[in-house]
Design a protein around this motif. Structure first.
Motif, PDB file in Angstrom:
ATOM      1  N   SER A 269     -12.521   4.352   3.381  1.00 27.19           N
ATOM      2  CA  SER A 269     -11.382   4.126   4.361  1.00 27.19           C
ATOM      3  C   SER A 269     -11.288   2.658   4.531  1.00 27.19           C
ATOM      4  CB  SER A 269     -11.986   4.562   5.755  1.00 27.19           C
ATOM      5  OG  SER A 269     -11.186   4.030   6.664  1.00 27.19           O
ATOM      6  N   LYS A 270     -10.103   2.192   4.377  1.00 26.05           N
ATOM      7  CA  LYS A 270      -9.970   0.545   4.427  1.00 26.05           C
ATOM      8  C   LYS A 270     -10.079   0.005   5.946  1.00 26.05           C
ATOM      9  CE  LYS A 270      -6.799   0.911   0.485  1.00 26.05           C
ATOM     10  NZ  LYS A 270      -5.387   0.895  -0.129  1.00 26.05           N
ATOM     11  N   ASN A 271     -10.025   0.765   6.835  1.00 31.03           N
ATOM     12  CA  ASN A 271     -10.361   0.366   8.338  1.00 31.03           C
ATOM     13  C   ASN A 271     -11.344   1.418   8.675  1.00 31.03           C
ATOM     14  OD1 ASN A 271     -10.421  -1.095  10.662  1.00 31.03           O
ATOM     15  ND2 ASN A 271      -7.987  -0.673  10.996  1.00 31.03           N
ATOM     16  N   ARG A 272     -12.581   1.271   8.355  1.00 29.74           N
ATOM     17  CA  ARG A 272     -13.401   2.152   8.751  1.00 29.74           C
ATOM     18  C   ARG A 272     -13.979   2.022  10.306  1.00 29.74           C
ATOM     19  NH1 ARG A 272     -18.687   3.489   9.047  1.00 29.74           N
ATOM     20  NH2 ARG A 272     -19.616   5.246   7.961  1.00 29.74           N
ATOM     21  N   ALA A 273     -14.144   1.027  10.635  1.00 31.16           N
ATOM     22  CA  ALA A 273     -14.613   0.803  12.012  1.00 31.16           C
ATOM     23  C   ALA A 273     -13.745   1.339  13.128  1.00 31.16           C
ATOM     24  CB  ALA A 273     -14.760  -0.525  12.458  1.00 31.16           C
ATOM     25  N   ALA A 274     -12.362   1.324  12.699  1.00 28.68           N
ATOM     26  CA  ALA A 274     -11.592   1.772  13.508  1.00 28.68           C
ATOM     27  C   ALA A 274     -11.458   3.318  13.534  1.00 28.68           C
ATOM     28  CB  ALA A 274      -9.926   1.437  13.411  1.00 28.68           C
ATOM     29  N   ALA A 275     -11.518   3.890  12.167  1.00 28.88           N
ATOM     30  CA  ALA A 275     -11.417   5.412  11.701  1.00 28.88           C
ATOM     31  C   ALA A 275     -12.767   5.905  12.601  1.00 28.88           C
ATOM     32  CB  ALA A 275     -11.676   5.467  10.534  1.00 28.88           C
ATOM     33  N   ALA A 276     -13.838   5.336  12.476  1.00 27.72           N
ATOM     34  CA  ALA A 276     -15.196   5.672  13.325  1.00 27.72           C
ATOM     35  C   ALA A 276     -14.860   5.902  14.720  1.00 27.72           C
ATOM     36  CB  ALA A 276     -16.128   4.902  12.840  1.00 27.72           C
ATOM     37  N   ALA A 277     -14.260   4.783  15.195  1.00 31.96           N
ATOM     38  CA  ALA A 277     -13.957   5.012  16.822  1.00 31.96           C
ATOM     39  C   ALA A 277     -13.167   5.900  17.081  1.00 31.96           C
ATOM     40  CB  ALA A 277     -13.312   3.509  17.076  1.00 31.96           C
ATOM     41  N   PHE A 278     -12.033   6.357  16.306  1.00 31.64           N
ATOM     42  CA  PHE A 278     -11.246   7.315  16.481  1.00 31.64           C
ATOM     43  C   PHE A 278     -12.178   8.794  16.618  1.00 31.64           C
ATOM     44  CE2 PHE A 278      -8.560  11.103  15.343  1.00 31.64           C
ATOM     45  CZ  PHE A 278      -7.425  10.934  16.364  1.00 31.64           C
ATOM     46  N   ILE A 279     -12.905   9.029  15.414  1.00 29.15           N
ATOM     47  CA  ILE A 279     -13.723  10.354  15.311  1.00 29.15           C
ATOM     48  C   ILE A 279     -14.496  10.262  16.462  1.00 29.15           C
ATOM     49  CG2 ILE A 279     -15.321  11.384  13.988  1.00 29.15           C
ATOM     50  CD1 ILE A 279     -14.352  10.210  11.443  1.00 29.15           C
ATOM     51  N   ASN A 280     -15.202   9.260  17.045  1.00 29.13           N
ATOM     52  CA  ASN A 280     -16.048   9.630  18.300  1.00 29.13           C
ATOM     53  C   ASN A 280     -15.277   9.887  19.251  1.00 29.13           C
ATOM     54  OD1 ASN A 280     -18.837   8.829  18.120  1.00 29.13           O
ATOM     55  ND2 ASN A 280     -18.239   6.810  17.205  1.00 29.13           N
ATOM     56  N   TYR A 281     -13.937   9.395  19.666  1.00 30.45           N
ATOM     57  CA  TYR A 281     -12.996   9.627  20.580  1.00 30.45           C
ATOM     58  C   TYR A 281     -12.678  11.083  20.485  1.00 30.45           C
ATOM     59  CZ  TYR A 281      -9.586   9.744  23.980  1.00 30.45           C
ATOM     60  OH  TYR A 281      -8.828  10.129  25.174  1.00 30.45           O
ATOM     61  N   ALA A 282     -12.355  11.706  19.318  1.00 35.30           N
ATOM     62  CA  ALA A 282     -11.698  12.878  19.212  1.00 35.30           C
ATOM     63  C   ALA A 282     -12.688  14.056  19.503  1.00 35.30           C
ATOM     64  CB  ALA A 282     -11.277  13.171  17.690  1.00 35.30           C
ATOM     65  N   LEU A 283     -14.182  13.794  19.422  1.00 33.58           N
ATOM     66  CA  LEU A 283     -15.211  14.745  19.662  1.00 33.58           C
ATOM     67  C   LEU A 283     -15.804  14.597  21.138  1.00 33.58           C
ATOM     68  CD1 LEU A 283     -16.991  14.211  16.493  1.00 33.58           C
ATOM     69  CD2 LEU A 283     -16.111  16.105  16.982  1.00 33.58           C
ATOM     70  N   SER A 284     -15.164  13.709  21.653  1.00 32.57           N
ATOM     71  CA  SER A 284     -15.726  13.225  23.250  1.00 32.57           C
ATOM     72  C   SER A 284     -15.511  14.107  24.097  1.00 32.57           C
ATOM     73  CB  SER A 284     -14.981  11.947  23.680  1.00 32.57           C
ATOM     74  OG  SER A 284     -13.821  12.034  23.921  1.00 32.57           O
ATOM     75  N   GLN A 285     -15.978  14.280  25.427  1.00 33.37           N
ATOM     76  CA  GLN A 285     -15.713  15.421  26.313  1.00 33.37           C
ATOM     77  C   GLN A 285     -14.136  15.316  26.805  1.00 33.37           C
ATOM     78  OE1 GLN A 285     -18.766  15.113  29.473  1.00 33.37           O
ATOM     79  NE2 GLN A 285     -20.110  13.960  28.041  1.00 33.37           N
ATOM     80  N   ALA A 286     -13.747  14.041  27.194  1.00 32.98           N
ATOM     81  CA  ALA A 286     -12.369  13.833  27.386  1.00 32.98           C
ATOM     82  C   ALA A 286     -11.226  14.331  26.394  1.00 32.98           C
ATOM     83  CB  ALA A 286     -11.846  12.581  27.733  1.00 32.98           C
ATOM     84  N   ALA A 287     -11.228  14.098  25.328  1.00 31.01           N
ATOM     85  CA  ALA A 287     -10.571  14.756  24.122  1.00 31.01           C
ATOM     86  C   ALA A 287     -10.461  16.134  24.133  1.00 31.01           C
ATOM     87  CB  ALA A 287     -10.761  13.873  22.864  1.00 31.01           C
ATOM     88  N   GLN A 288     -11.672  16.462  24.066  1.00 24.17           N
ATOM     89  CA  GLN A 288     -11.990  17.922  23.945  1.00 24.17           C
ATOM     90  C   GLN A 288     -11.377  18.858  25.060  1.00 24.17           C
ATOM     91  OE1 GLN A 288     -14.288  19.911  21.354  1.00 24.17           O
ATOM     92  NE2 GLN A 288     -13.343  18.345  20.260  1.00 24.17           N
ATOM     93  N   LYS A 289     -11.591  18.398  26.314  1.00 24.72           N
ATOM     94  CA  LYS A 289     -11.071  18.927  27.410  1.00 24.72           C
ATOM     95  C   LYS A 289      -9.724  19.002  27.324  1.00 24.72           C
ATOM     96  CE  LYS A 289     -10.650  18.246  32.591  1.00 24.72           C
ATOM     97  NZ  LYS A 289     -10.693  19.639  32.859  1.00 24.72           N
ATOM     98  N   ALA A 290      -9.099  17.811  26.850  1.00 27.49           N
ATOM     99  CA  ALA A 290      -7.409  17.848  27.099  1.00 27.49           C
ATOM    100  C   ALA A 290      -6.886  18.727  26.010  1.00 27.49           C
ATOM    101  CB  ALA A 290      -7.174  16.398  26.799  1.00 27.49           C
ATOM    102  N   PHE A 291      -7.495  18.742  24.792  1.00 23.35           N
ATOM    103  CA  PHE A 291      -6.912  19.379  23.920  1.00 23.35           C
ATOM    104  C   PHE A 291      -6.983  21.108  24.275  1.00 23.35           C
ATOM    105  CE2 PHE A 291      -6.253  20.806  19.194  1.00 23.35           C
ATOM    106  CZ  PHE A 291      -4.950  20.613  19.038  1.00 23.35           C
TER     107      PHE A 291
END
Length: 352
Positions: A269-291
């Motif tokens: 990935s050419k923007n690995r740090a940002a991609a990692a931040a997104f994965i952490n968020y997508a699996l978070s309590q807030a994102a999981q609850k909302a989806f």
């Protein structure tokens, strides 16, 4: 694989501060590839837009990827020059990408949210991308024009449904799941043989309008082409709401199987740090609850505090879990080509 019962932990888990890595100075853009249509629309509203608010320096571009097989094909074609940073796809396909080195292994040190996930979610991807959603196969039917309504899997063989079925055949994962379900219905065990299922499905073939629903079974029902189709619970629940109950989803009393979508970090990935931040968020309590509350996919974060009314309509509902067949997708992957060939030679051919 969710061979054990999913456990949604109760309690007052806080969602105000999701477990994400708030690295300072993250910026640029990343590309997320996943399913188009209502998945894209709802995932954008409940996960992508809140993430961009939390990380205003990062822009997430959504690339509609078609089927999971098409998605892994796109990532494979870009292996030397990756354009996709994160991919959400079915576990049976992401596992192929893992074996080919297309995706990275994820560690709790870099992805602390992994420690909040259900054991089944962690196990789904092994050392690679974990489950981000759970779902299960259902029979979708026209509530207005199908009388009497569908009540069992065996109802598919009703004479009045001749020409009124849309069945997604293998290699579509729905067809693989249906095979295991029909084998159980006939008293067999998919791990030993699918002879019973193939025989029964061959009898069903003349009643099938299409083995390749296009664009999907839900649309064919809503357009009056068929009255029954195979489908996924989450999408079926959303379509039921959007159409005022014109379609309904049946979890057959004979049983169903879980479907798992994993979230994967593309190698290189050419923007690995940002991609990692997104994965952490997508699996978070807030994102999981909302989806989950928006689209009825069962959450994979055990600490997400989901509205009980939403949980009741997901694969995590107790009555749903009780009907699940203990299917291990790793087992199915080993015999997938054999099942595909048998469907093509013995089932689909019987419809001609």
């Amino acid at each position: 694989m969710p061979t054990r019962r999913l456990v949604i932990q109760a309690g007052l888990a806080s969602i105000a501060a999701p477990a994400i890595v708030r690295a300072q100075g993250l910026s640029g853009s990343i590309t997320l590839m996943s399913y188009s249509g209502i998945f894209q629309d709802n995932y954008t509203k409940t996960v992508i837009e809140p993430f961009q608010q939390a990380f205003p320096g990062i822009k997430v571009n959504f690339a509609p990827g078609g089927t999971s097989a098409q998605m892994v094909g796109s990532v494979r074609a870009q292996k030397a020059d990756p354009q996709i940073d994160v991919a959400i796809m079915d576990v049976t396909t992401s596992s192929i990408g893992n074996s080919e080195g297309l995706f990275e292994k994820l560690t709790p040190a870099e992805f602390p949210v992994l420690n909040e996930l259900l054991p089944e979610a962690r196990a789904a991807g092994g050392e690679y991308g974990p489950a981000v959603t759970f779902d299960h196969l259902v029979l979708v039917y026209d509530t207005q024009n199908l009388k009497p309504p569908l009540t069992t899997l065996a109802d598919l063989w009703r004479p009045d449904l001749k020409g009124q079925l849309a069945i997604s055949a293998p290699p579509n994962i729905q067809g693989l799941a249906l095979t295991a379900m029909v084998e159980k219905m006939t008293g067999g065990d998919y791990r030993k043989s699918i002879d019973g299922a193939i025989k029964k499905l061959r009898e069903l073939a003349p009643s099938v309008n299409t083995f390749e629903p296009n664009p999907d079974g839900y649309s064919l029902i809503l357009n009056g082409v068929v009255k029954v189709a195979t489908g996924w619970n989450a999408r079926s629940q959303l379509y039921a709401d959007q159409t005022g109950g014109k379609i309904a989803a049946l979890l057959p009393p004979e049983g169903s199987v879980f479907q798992i979508n994993t979230i994967n970090l593309t190698a290189g990935s050419k923007n690995r740090a940002a991609a990692a931040a997104f994965i952490n968020y997508a699996l978070s309590q807030a994102a999981q609850k909302a989806f989950t509350e928006r689209m009825f996919y069962a959450p994979t974060n055990a600490q997400a505090a989901i509205d009980p009314k939403a949980i009741a309509r997901t694969a995590a509902a107790p009555e749903s879990r009780a009907r699940m067949i203990g299917l291990d997708w790793n087992d199915v992957l080993k015999v997938r080509d054999q099942w595909n060939n048998r469907w093509r030679r013995e089932v689909i051919a019987a419809a001609r």
